[in-house]
Design a protein around this motif. Structure first.
Motif, PDB file in Angstrom:
ATOM      1  N   GLY A 228       0.805  -1.208   0.000  1.00 31.02           N
ATOM      2  CA  GLY A 228       0.000   0.000   0.000  1.00 31.02           C
ATOM      3  C   GLY A 228       0.836   1.253   0.000  1.00 31.02           C
ATOM      4  O   GLY A 228       2.021   1.247   0.288  1.00 31.02           O
ATOM      5  N   PRO A 229       0.199   2.400  -0.323  1.00 33.58           N
ATOM      6  CA  PRO A 229       0.907   3.661  -0.366  1.00 33.58           C
ATOM      7  C   PRO A 229       1.246   4.145   1.033  1.00 33.58           C
ATOM      8  O   PRO A 229       0.408   4.168   1.914  1.00 33.58           O
ATOM      9  N   ARG A 230       2.471   4.487   1.237  1.00 35.51           N
ATOM     10  CA  ARG A 230       2.921   4.999   2.525  1.00 35.51           C
ATOM     11  C   ARG A 230       4.273   5.647   2.297  1.00 35.51           C
ATOM     12  O   ARG A 230       4.753   5.701   1.175  1.00 35.51           O
ATOM     13  N   ALA A 231       4.885   6.103   3.359  1.00 35.63           N
ATOM     14  CA  ALA A 231       6.213   6.680   3.230  1.00 35.63           C
ATOM     15  C   ALA A 231       7.150   5.651   2.604  1.00 35.63           C
ATOM     16  O   ALA A 231       7.021   4.452   2.827  1.00 35.63           O
ATOM     17  N   ILE A 232       8.077   6.144   1.807  1.00 32.17           N
ATOM     18  CA  ILE A 232       8.997   5.246   1.114  1.00 32.17           C
ATOM     19  C   ILE A 232       9.758   4.410   2.135  1.00 32.17           C
ATOM     20  O   ILE A 232      10.272   4.919   3.135  1.00 32.17           O
ATOM     21  N   GLU A 233       9.829   3.101   1.873  1.00 32.67           N
ATOM     22  CA  GLU A 233      10.507   2.206   2.786  1.00 32.67           C
ATOM     23  C   GLU A 233      11.994   2.538   2.851  1.00 32.67           C
ATOM     24  O   GLU A 233      12.621   2.863   1.847  1.00 32.67           O
ATOM     25  N   LYS A 234      12.550   2.443   4.047  1.00 32.06           N
ATOM     26  CA  LYS A 234      13.964   2.695   4.255  1.00 32.06           C
ATOM     27  C   LYS A 234      14.621   1.447   4.826  1.00 32.06           C
ATOM     28  O   LYS A 234      13.982   0.646   5.512  1.00 32.06           O
ATOM     29  N   GLU A 235      15.892   1.301   4.539  1.00 33.04           N
ATOM     30  CA  GLU A 235      16.653   0.227   5.154  1.00 33.04           C
ATOM     31  C   GLU A 235      16.582   0.357   6.671  1.00 33.04           C
ATOM     32  O   GLU A 235      16.825   1.417   7.238  1.00 33.04           O
ATOM     33  N   GLY A 236      16.179  -0.720   7.333  1.00 34.66           N
ATOM     34  CA  GLY A 236      16.071  -0.716   8.790  1.00 34.66           C
ATOM     35  C   GLY A 236      14.675  -0.498   9.312  1.00 34.66           C
ATOM     36  O   GLY A 236      14.445  -0.602  10.526  1.00 34.66           O
ATOM     37  N   ASP A 237      13.700  -0.204   8.447  1.00 29.50           N
ATOM     38  CA  ASP A 237      12.321   0.015   8.901  1.00 29.50           C
ATOM     39  C   ASP A 237      11.753  -1.242   9.555  1.00 29.50           C
ATOM     40  O   ASP A 237      11.918  -2.356   9.051  1.00 29.50           O
ATOM     41  N   LEU A 238      11.060  -1.050  10.665  1.00 34.41           N
ATOM     42  CA  LEU A 238      10.340  -2.118  11.348  1.00 34.41           C
ATOM     43  C   LEU A 238       8.882  -1.719  11.455  1.00 34.41           C
ATOM     44  O   LEU A 238       8.559  -0.629  11.948  1.00 34.41           O
ATOM     45  N   ARG A 239       7.978  -2.585  10.999  1.00 34.52           N
ATOM     46  CA  ARG A 239       6.558  -2.267  10.941  1.00 34.52           C
ATOM     47  C   ARG A 239       5.733  -3.372  11.597  1.00 34.52           C
ATOM     48  O   ARG A 239       6.161  -4.528  11.686  1.00 34.52           O
ATOM     49  N   LEU A 240       4.558  -2.978  12.020  1.00 33.57           N
ATOM     50  CA  LEU A 240       3.549  -3.919  12.497  1.00 33.57           C
ATOM     51  C   LEU A 240       2.424  -3.960  11.470  1.00 33.57           C
ATOM     52  O   LEU A 240       1.889  -2.916  11.085  1.00 33.57           O
ATOM     53  N   ALA A 241       2.091  -5.165  10.992  1.00 35.45           N
ATOM     54  CA  ALA A 241       1.043  -5.325   9.985  1.00 35.45           C
ATOM     55  C   ALA A 241      -0.074  -6.189  10.543  1.00 35.45           C
ATOM     56  O   ALA A 241       0.173  -7.139  11.300  1.00 35.45           O
ATOM     57  N   LEU A 242      -1.305  -5.860  10.156  1.00 37.14           N
ATOM     58  CA  LEU A 242      -2.467  -6.642  10.574  1.00 37.14           C
ATOM     59  C   LEU A 242      -3.362  -6.881   9.375  1.00 37.14           C
ATOM     60  O   LEU A 242      -3.837  -5.935   8.736  1.00 37.14           O
ATOM     61  N   ASN A 243      -3.586  -8.147   9.059  1.00 34.72           N
ATOM     62  CA  ASN A 243      -4.537  -8.559   8.030  1.00 34.72           C
ATOM     63  C   ASN A 243      -5.681  -9.283   8.717  1.00 34.72           C
ATOM     64  O   ASN A 243      -5.466 -10.271   9.434  1.00 34.72           O
ATOM     65  N   SER A 244      -6.896  -8.804   8.490  1.00 36.23           N
ATOM     66  CA  SER A 244      -8.068  -9.387   9.124  1.00 36.23           C
ATOM     67  C   SER A 244      -9.145  -9.605   8.070  1.00 36.23           C
ATOM     68  O   SER A 244      -9.403  -8.731   7.242  1.00 36.23           O
ATOM     69  N   PHE A 245      -9.765 -10.784   8.102  1.00 36.73           N
ATOM     70  CA  PHE A 245     -10.755 -11.148   7.092  1.00 36.73           C
ATOM     71  C   PHE A 245     -11.922 -11.871   7.755  1.00 36.73           C
ATOM     72  O   PHE A 245     -11.755 -12.949   8.327  1.00 36.73           O
ATOM     73  N   GLY A 246     -13.105 -11.271   7.689  1.00 35.35           N
ATOM     74  CA  GLY A 246     -14.318 -11.904   8.172  1.00 35.35           C
ATOM     75  C   GLY A 246     -15.183 -12.323   7.000  1.00 35.35           C
ATOM     76  O   GLY A 246     -15.296 -11.584   6.016  1.00 35.35           O
ATOM     77  N   PHE A 247     -15.806 -13.490   7.082  1.00 36.04           N
ATOM     78  CA  PHE A 247     -16.535 -14.003   5.927  1.00 36.04           C
ATOM     79  C   PHE A 247     -17.829 -14.702   6.337  1.00 36.04           C
ATOM     80  O   PHE A 247     -17.922 -15.341   7.389  1.00 36.04           O
ATOM     81  N   PHE A 248     -18.832 -14.555   5.480  1.00 39.34           N
ATOM     82  CA  PHE A 248     -20.091 -15.299   5.569  1.00 39.34           C
ATOM     83  C   PHE A 248     -20.537 -15.591   4.143  1.00 39.34           C
ATOM     84  O   PHE A 248     -20.787 -14.680   3.358  1.00 39.34           O
TER      85      PHE A 248
END
Length: 404
Positions: A53-73
């Motif tokens: 996704g669009p965000r600040a340009i990734e830099k060497e050393g970046d550490l991120r927290l990601a969350l993917n959530s999917f609910g279905f019926f």
């Protein structure tokens, strides 16, 4: 420079399930099966956009927290002899830590949790790991590949329900993106075999691609998709006296989209495909050695919803990874030996994505289907909630330099 990349799609618009910003998708904007403009497709360095996704340009050393959530019926009100009626109802969660050793190498690690409603036990709890190296227009993925709907297959070759029933793929993946050509080559190692195993190894893989013929600014956008899947069961170190099985499927087609300037209708699309099936096993375990099919789709894109009409005519068609409705062999519990050698069905689909935020979207789909041979009308109804977001925790490289 990070350049955004349009989402490739086959006959259905599944961008809410694959885009890094599920809620930031507008109807009728991105053309099917191809990236529309040279500006947003110059480099697959931007293919990070199809994964992060669009965000600040990734830099060497970046550490991120990601969350993917999917609910279905998904409620399948089917009463035919090819596919069972049943309901899929639950939630999937994948929190991950993301680290960039370099700006072009992305490492992800986390845990995948899958809980079906009405079942007190987790369906799955599995570790996830993915290494993604992006260089120019090329992207290489090792570990948990970008699965199911991200491949951009049509439903007869790749079942939509795999996003709920087979959410993880593990293996290798190569992706290529240029202003005209999009390609995804992948291998999913489904079951590992060991010495003296009492089961066969299982492997799936394929290629999904599309080549755009039209210019960037044409009102009519034209592309030629080609898709291929293969499944294999075998191995040489098991204790079974069971023959190998290798099944192939392919599809080639034509995709057109015409942009319209109306306030209520944004475009019209047509996707037509010719499909094939071949059994290349040494000893045949299926009733057909080969088959073929025709798949035609017309979609009207409006500000309210997408309305899609699909016609399927399949002769002795089998696709192990494909949607249940399109098979000539029954996948039901009560009629496992039923065969519909020449299958004819018509589907009408009402598809709508509701924006909640850039990180979240609610998808609603109503899909009646008519079986000409059985003279039977069935339908399915689905509601899906996609949420994906990342947060920058800090830059480890900058902290190290500051402490030196």
């Amino acid at each position: 420079m990070l350049i955004r990349v349009g989402e490739a799609r086959a006959q259905l618009d599944n961008r809410a399930f694959t885009s890094p910003e599920p809620g930031n998708v507008r109807f009728g904007i991105a053309g099917p099966d191809f990236v529309r403009t040279r500006e947003n497709a110059d480099s697959l360095a931007a293919s990070r956009a199809s994964s992060q996704g669009p965000r600040a340009i990734e830099k060497e050393g970046d550490l991120r927290l990601a969350l993917n959530s999917f609910g279905f019926f998904k409620d399948n009100e089917y009463f035919n002899q090819i596919v069972d009626g049943y309901t899929l109802f639950g939630w999937q969660l994948n929190p991950q830590l993301v680290y960039y050793p370099t700006k072009d190498l992305r490492l992800e690690g986390g845990v995948f949790l899958w809980k079906d409603f009405g079942n007190p036990v987790l369906q799955q709890a599995r570790p996830t790991y993915r290494a993604t190296w992006t260089t120019g227009r090329h992207q290489f993925v090792l570990g948990n590949t970008r699965p199911n709907l991200n491949h951009g297959y049509i439903e007869p070759l790749f079942n939509f329900e795999r996003v709920m029933l087979n959410p993880l793929e593990e293996g290798l993946q190569y992706r290529y993106l240029s202003p005209r050509l999009w390609m995804d080559v992948w291998v999913d190692w489904q079951r590992q075999q060991y010495r003296y195993s009492t089961y066969q190894e299982e492997i799936a893989g394929g290629l999904s691609s599309s080549y755009r013929l039209s210019g960037d600014d044409n009102d009519w956008q034209v592309s030629v998709p080609f898709q291929f899947t293969a499944t294999h069961k075998g191995g040489q170190i098991d204790t079974l006296d069971k023959p190998l099985q290798t099944l192939l499927n392919e599809a080639v087609g034509l995709s057109l989209r015409h942009s319209l300037s109306g306030s209520n209708i944004q475009g019209i699309r047509f996707n037509g495909y010719v499909l094939g099936f071949q059994d290349y096993s040494f000893a045949f375990q299926t009733p057909f050695k080969y088959g073929r099919a025709l798949y035609l789709n017309t979609t009207l894109e409006t500000r309210y919803a997408n309305v899609m009409l699909s016609y399927w005519q399949g002769s002795r068609f089998i696709a192990p990874l494909g949607g249940d409705l399109y098979q000539s062999l029954s996948r039901t519990v009560s009629n496992p030996d039923f065969i519909d050698r020449n299958r004819h069905i018509l589907l009408v689909r009402l598809l709508r994505d509701f924006h909640i935020s850039d990180a979240a979207a609610l998808t609603v789909r109503v899909e009646p289907v008519y079986d000409f041979n059985a003279q039977l009308l069935d339908f399915s109804f689905g509601i899906y909630l996609n949420f994906r977001q990342e947060w920058l925790l800090g830059n480890i490289g900058e902290r190290v330099r500051a402490g030196q």
